[in-house]
Design an enzyme around this catalytic site. Structure first.
Site, short mmCIF file in Angstrom:
data_model
loop_
_atom_site.label_atom_id
_atom_site.label_comp_id
_atom_site.label_asym_id
_atom_site.label_seq_id
_atom_site.Cartn_x
_atom_site.Cartn_y
_atom_site.Cartn_z
N ASP A 71 0.86 -1.19 0.00
CA ASP A 71 0.00 0.00 0.00
C ASP A 71 0.89 1.24 0.00
O ASP A 71 1.90 1.29 0.71
CB ASP A 71 -0.88 -0.04 1.26
N HIS A 96 -2.77 -17.03 -5.90
CA HIS A 96 -3.72 -16.31 -5.04
C HIS A 96 -4.95 -17.14 -4.70
O HIS A 96 -5.80 -16.67 -3.94
CB HIS A 96 -4.12 -15.01 -5.72
N ASP A 97 -5.07 -18.34 -5.26
CA ASP A 97 -6.23 -19.20 -4.97
C ASP A 97 -5.87 -20.39 -4.09
O ASP A 97 -6.73 -21.22 -3.80
CB ASP A 97 -6.81 -19.76 -6.29
N ASN A 150 -0.66 4.60 0.03
CA ASN A 150 -1.35 5.81 0.47
C ASN A 150 -2.15 5.64 1.76
O ASN A 150 -2.99 6.47 2.09
CB ASN A 150 -2.26 6.34 -0.65
N ASP A 193 -3.49 -9.83 -16.29
CA ASP A 193 -4.52 -10.85 -16.17
C ASP A 193 -5.65 -10.54 -17.14
O ASP A 193 -6.13 -9.40 -17.21
CB ASP A 193 -5.06 -10.84 -14.72
N ASP A 234 -1.46 -1.19 -4.01
CA ASP A 234 -1.77 -0.41 -5.22
C ASP A 234 -0.58 -0.39 -6.18
O ASP A 234 0.51 -0.89 -5.86
CB ASP A 234 -2.20 1.01 -4.84
N GLU A 269 -5.10 -20.31 -17.61
CA GLU A 269 -5.51 -21.01 -16.40
C GLU A 269 -6.58 -22.01 -16.83
O GLU A 269 -7.66 -21.63 -17.25
CB GLU A 269 -6.08 -20.04 -15.37
N ASP A 309 -7.56 -16.03 -17.31
CA ASP A 309 -8.41 -16.60 -16.27
C ASP A 309 -9.38 -17.64 -16.87
O ASP A 309 -10.06 -17.36 -17.86
CB ASP A 309 -9.21 -15.45 -15.64
N ASP A 368 -4.53 3.59 2.69
CA ASP A 368 -5.94 3.16 2.74
C ASP A 368 -6.07 1.67 3.04
O ASP A 368 -7.18 1.13 3.04
CB ASP A 368 -6.68 3.53 1.44
O1 TEU Z 1 -9.98 -19.12 -10.66
C1 TEU Z 1 -10.68 -20.15 -11.28
C2 TEU Z 1 -10.85 -21.33 -10.47
O2 TEU Z 1 -10.96 -22.41 -11.02
C3 TEU Z 1 -10.89 -21.12 -9.01
O3 TEU Z 1 -12.15 -20.63 -8.69
C4 TEU Z 1 -10.62 -22.34 -8.28
O4 TEU Z 1 -11.57 -23.33 -8.57
C5 TEU Z 1 -10.69 -22.05 -6.83
O5 TEU Z 1 -10.04 -20.86 -6.56
C6 TEU Z 1 -10.06 -23.14 -6.07
O6 TEU Z 1 -10.37 -22.90 -4.75
C7 TEU Z 1 -9.90 -17.92 -11.32
C8 TEU Z 1 -9.17 -16.91 -10.47
O7 TEU Z 1 -7.86 -17.35 -10.28
C9 TEU Z 1 -9.90 -16.72 -9.19
O8 TEU Z 1 -9.23 -15.88 -8.31
C10 TEU Z 1 -11.26 -16.14 -9.54
O9 TEU Z 1 -12.03 -16.04 -8.37
C11 TEU Z 1 -11.99 -17.01 -10.55
O10 TEU Z 1 -11.19 -17.41 -11.64
C12 TEU Z 1 -13.13 -16.22 -11.15
O11 TEU Z 1 -12.62 -15.22 -11.98
CA CA Z 2 -3.56 1.98 -1.35
#
Ligand code: TEU
Ligand code: CA
Length: 557
Positions: A21, A329-330, A23, A98, A29, A256, A199, A25
């Protein structure tokens, strides 16, 4: 095998909301990313993949886009993006963005127009169907719980959303949709971006008749997968995208691809280059899934993991290109999922050996922010600590239908929730880990006082420096990029061992992926080999015993 820069690269994924971050908040960013470019250069990665920062209501943290060509105010401005791109390029870092085009936000002007009336010129930008017997068109469940269909009262039809009800799926069978997406992609390419992470791109082509999906025992909804994943025209559409956009630039593209098989990957990521550079498969991440989707606390079996990753290494060899990842991130943090985060010493050893095991394979490695420090899952308490729509919806659905006890579901969320990846990057020991001077949007992992980048940069044997060394080795030794892979000891319950071969050269990677000592006999020919990397003491002789979470890579010229 063709030699290209994206096969020789290491990619670093940034989840902008949680990176830095600037700023106060509490939300990371684009200016924050700029501040940290020197850190990324120091790590040695080649490419940054930045998760969505586009205009978005933010209900799925930016994976619900309402304007593909604008920046969400909380992330900064288009000037900030242009500056980020220029500053990254000035340091020799490429930038991959992305591309989220399976669906838009329901606040996208296309959807607002589409839902306005049945004869709207944009009606066919999305997937509308009449209901059946007073309910949705079929029994499909959404990936974020509930039905995959939502009734639009005004026009009396249902729209399809394979994710949240605020994420309507685009209709890729409509040529106008494809042209709009391609035009937007060219606009970013002309700005100078170096590629796209796409995605759920494996889901863009739906079978036109949409029958009920198979009902698994205990579930309310049927699976759409056979009718949506790797659908009838997906390769045709990607080849068109390749002809009209991708082939005009010098890009890294990674799809993906949930539901990816080796055979399918040989299309998506084919060596001929008619579709994408590479794809993400999910099978190793699904090894600890099962009943109730991923919501359990099971551990990944090492013999199964080896067989599976070997299937991908051998199956794509010479035909397509692999991407290599433990984290994104998932996914929960790999050191908490497969390693041991119970003490700092075990955490560091297991983070390193997991990294070694992955980074010596063939394919392009992806490092997710904080992975290079061995960041761990967070000690989330109650449901109110979680922010992720998937986690929160799944909690309600599974506890309210009696499939899971609330306490058990919380335990599973703590282990598997996507929020584990999304706690702020731990920069230093100052308040909020140096991530923000305000109140962070999600809790900071309290272990930041001990586990942070500043401490690791100052300590030569840190996880950071180990990742830095693995990246340097990949840049130095062609065999790590292009060598062929062969598994050793397939049935060993603790050790993951494999060789890489390029011409006369051979590399041997041996990793103990458990917290118990493990013995094995090394193949001949590595007696006077050079040690490339080592976790724990250096190996001697051919009969060896590795301590908990120890491993090494040897190179024989
Ligand atoms: O993720 C697709 C996806 O298959 C995931 O939802 C996965 O099944 C799940 O995270 C497993 O727990 C992509 C992105 O990476 C995710 O962050 C998004 O939420 C999703 O698409 C919708 O855009
Ligand atoms: Ca910020």
């Amino acid at each position: 095998m063709k030699k290209v820069w994206w096969k020789e690269s290491v990619v670093y994924q940034i989840y902008p909301r949680s990176f830095q971050d600037s700023n106060g908040d509490g939300i990371g960013d684009l200016p924050g990313i700029i501040r940290r470019l020197d850190y990324l250069k120091e790590l040695g990665v080649d490419v940054l993949w930045i998760s969505p920062f586009y205009k978005s209501p933010g209900r799925d943290n930016g994976y619900d886009i309402s304007d593909y060509q604008a920046i969400q105010a909380e992330f900064g401005s288009m000037e900030d993006f242009d500056r980020l791109l220029a500053e990254a390029h000035a340091r020799g870092l490429r930038v991959v963005i992305d591309l989220v085009v399976n669906h838009t936000s329901n606040q996208h002007p296309w959807f607002i127009e589409s839902r306005a009336h049945r004869s709207s010129p944009k009606r066919d930008y999305y997937i509308w169907r009449d209901g059946q017997n007073g309910g949705p068109p079929n029994n499909w469940g959404s990936n974020f719980s509930g039905s995959a269909w939502t009734l639009d009262e005004a026009t009396g039809q249902y729209y399809l959303h394979t994710f949240g009800d605020f994420q309507p799926d685009l209709n890729w069978d409509n040529p106008a949709v494809r042209e709009e997406v391609f035009r937007m992609m060219r606009w970013w390419c002309d700005k100078g971006v170096d590629g796209f992470r796409m995605d759920v791109i494996s889901m863009i082509s739906k079978t036109p008749d949409m029958p009920d999906g198979e009902l698994k025992p205990g579930s309310t909804y049927g699976s759409f997968a056979p009718y949506v994943v790797n659908g009838p025209h997906v390769h045709q559409y990607l080849q068109q995208m390749n002809r009209e956009v991708l082939s005009c630039y010098n890009l890294l593209t990674v799809g993906e691809c949930s539901g990816l098989t080796v055979d399918q990957a040989c299309h998506y990521a084919n060596e001929g280059g008619t579709e994408l550079s590479m794809a993400f498969q999910f099978e190793h991440m699904d090894l600890d899934g099962g009943e109730s989707f991923k919501w359990n606390t099971r551990k990944i079996d090492i013999v199964e993991l080896k067989a599976l990753l070997t299937k991908w290494q051998k199956g794509l060899e010479g035909r397509a290109w692999n991407s290599l990842y433990w984290c994104n991130h998932d996914q929960p943090r790999i050191v908490s999922r497969m390693g041991d985060d119970s003490t700092p010493a075990l955490r560091e050893k297991s983070a390193k050996v997991l990294a070694l095991c992955l980074h010596m394979m063939q394919g392009t490695p992806y490092v997710y922010q904080g992975e290079e420090l061995g960041m761990t899952n967070a000690p989330f308490g109650e449901l109110s600590d979680f922010r992720d729509i998937e986690s929160i919806n799944a909690y309600h659905e599974l506890t309210e239908t009696g499939v899971m006890e609330p306490a058990r579901m919380l335990e599973c969320l703590r282990y598997k929730s996507r929020d584990n990846a999304r706690t702020p990057m731990q920069w230093d020991a100052s308040p909020n880990a140096g991530f923000t001077e305000g109140t962070p949007w999600i809790m900071v992992n309290p272990n930041y006082t001990e586990l942070n980048a500043a401490e690791q940069l100052a300590r030569p044997d840190s996880v950071f420096h180990f990742y830095q060394e693995l990246i340097r080795l990949r840049h130095t030794h062609e065999i790590i990029v292009y060598g062929s892979y062969d598994l050793l000891l397939p049935d060993h319950p603790q050790i993951y061992a494999y060789t890489r071969t390029l011409g006369q050269q051979k590399l041997l990677c041996v990793c103990n992926l458990t917290g118990r000592p493990a013995a094995c006999t090394l193949p001949d020919g590595f007696a006077d080999a050079q040690i490339l990397a080592c976790v724990g003491p250096q190996p001697h002789g051919t009969a060896i015993t590795l301590g908990p979470w120890e491993g090494f890579a040897l190179l024989h010229l």
